[in-house]
Design an enzyme around this catalytic site. Sequence first.
Site, short mmCIF file in Angstrom:
data_model
loop_
_atom_site.label_atom_id
_atom_site.label_comp_id
_atom_site.label_asym_id
_atom_site.label_seq_id
_atom_site.Cartn_x
_atom_site.Cartn_y
_atom_site.Cartn_z
N ASP A 52 0.81 -1.21 0.00
CA ASP A 52 0.00 0.00 0.00
C ASP A 52 0.85 1.27 0.00
O ASP A 52 0.33 2.38 -0.04
CB ASP A 52 -1.00 0.00 1.16
CG ASP A 52 -0.35 -0.07 2.53
OD1 ASP A 52 0.90 0.01 2.61
OD2 ASP A 52 -1.09 -0.20 3.53
N SER A 53 2.18 1.11 0.01
CA SER A 53 3.07 2.25 -0.17
C SER A 53 2.84 2.92 -1.53
O SER A 53 3.19 4.09 -1.72
CB SER A 53 4.54 1.82 -0.06
OG SER A 53 4.84 0.79 -0.99
N ASP A 91 -1.28 -6.57 -0.48
CA ASP A 91 -1.35 -5.84 0.79
C ASP A 91 -2.78 -5.36 1.03
O ASP A 91 -3.30 -4.53 0.28
CB ASP A 91 -0.40 -4.65 0.73
CG ASP A 91 -0.06 -4.10 2.10
OD1 ASP A 91 -0.62 -4.59 3.10
OD2 ASP A 91 0.77 -3.17 2.17
N LYS A 121 -1.30 -9.79 2.81
CA LYS A 121 -0.58 -9.30 3.98
C LYS A 121 -1.54 -8.55 4.89
O LYS A 121 -2.34 -7.74 4.40
CB LYS A 121 0.58 -8.38 3.60
CG LYS A 121 1.35 -7.84 4.83
CD LYS A 121 2.56 -7.05 4.42
CE LYS A 121 2.24 -5.67 3.92
NZ LYS A 121 1.65 -4.80 4.98
N GLU A 123 -1.62 -6.19 8.42
CA GLU A 123 -0.87 -5.45 9.43
C GLU A 123 -1.47 -5.67 10.81
O GLU A 123 -2.69 -5.80 10.95
CB GLU A 123 -0.89 -3.94 9.13
CG GLU A 123 -0.04 -3.54 7.95
CD GLU A 123 0.11 -2.03 7.84
OE1 GLU A 123 -0.22 -1.31 8.80
OE2 GLU A 123 0.56 -1.56 6.78
N GLU A 190 8.97 -4.22 10.43
CA GLU A 190 9.29 -2.91 9.87
C GLU A 190 9.76 -1.96 10.96
O GLU A 190 9.13 -1.81 12.00
CB GLU A 190 8.09 -2.31 9.15
CG GLU A 190 8.41 -0.95 8.53
CD GLU A 190 7.33 -0.42 7.60
OE1 GLU A 190 7.48 0.71 7.10
OE2 GLU A 190 6.33 -1.13 7.38
#
Length: 286
Positions: A52-53, A91, A121, A123, A190
Amino acid sequence: MSAKNTVRKKTTVLDIQAMKESERKITMLSIPDYPMAILADKAGLDTILVGDSLAMTVLGYESTVSVSLEEMLHHTKAVTRATKYAFVVGDMPFMSNTTSEREAIINAGRFMQEGGTDSVKVEGGVNAVHTVKAIVGAGIPVMGHVGLTPQHASLLGGYKTQGRDAQTAVKVIEDALAIEDAGAFAIILECVPDQVSKIVTERLRIPTISYGAGMYCDGQGLVAHDILGMFDSFTPKFAKKYMDLSTQILDTFSSYVNDVVNQEFPTDEHSYHIKKTELDKVLNNI
């Protein structure tokens, strides 16, 4: 006697987990589009994260929170169309897996069915255990993500390294263990001190992938735009810039503008032509 050529095959969950056992470092990049994915796959990358960056590096948002599920799926489909061998992780964006377990399963399923990913993924640590269990229970592989979790940056007080004191270091370790127990096949750490990520990596049976978590993880990941020097707004301390592509692109665009304005492009070599006899026929008929 010559060695036999190794036939490259599609990377699987079992391959990634076997890399930890054999101490072969796992490679990952966050890739947002078709052209980059083709090159990354050719380069031999093990895993591609459609992260999602891309909200910031591609779409111009101020944070990852703004990107929608539909936008993530759009980019994910482009990446998987380009990828033959790398293991692709989709993501799950902000709020796509937190409203209910049912919604989380449905959205994760869309990444697999529509996006063509090999996993998703999620978070979060202890707070995401129920979500990870639900998605894995539905038959969808999950990669965890603890430490600095950008989707929860407001709760963490901003984009800060996690685990720099005893209390938060213990939390990172507990979060990682909880996500492993929930069924994740691998986990991203991270912005975590390398001593803490070393403890996590040694205690977990599943592979750890570092995004700014030092050298002791089982693998390393970075955002492609950072290593290419294509995102000037912010480059994290842990990113290694392998080239300054933004300067080269800017110089190229500037040269193009100057050539067009000064009538140096196009030239005869860039033009198509019609035979004079055919041109005469055209002129006689207008």
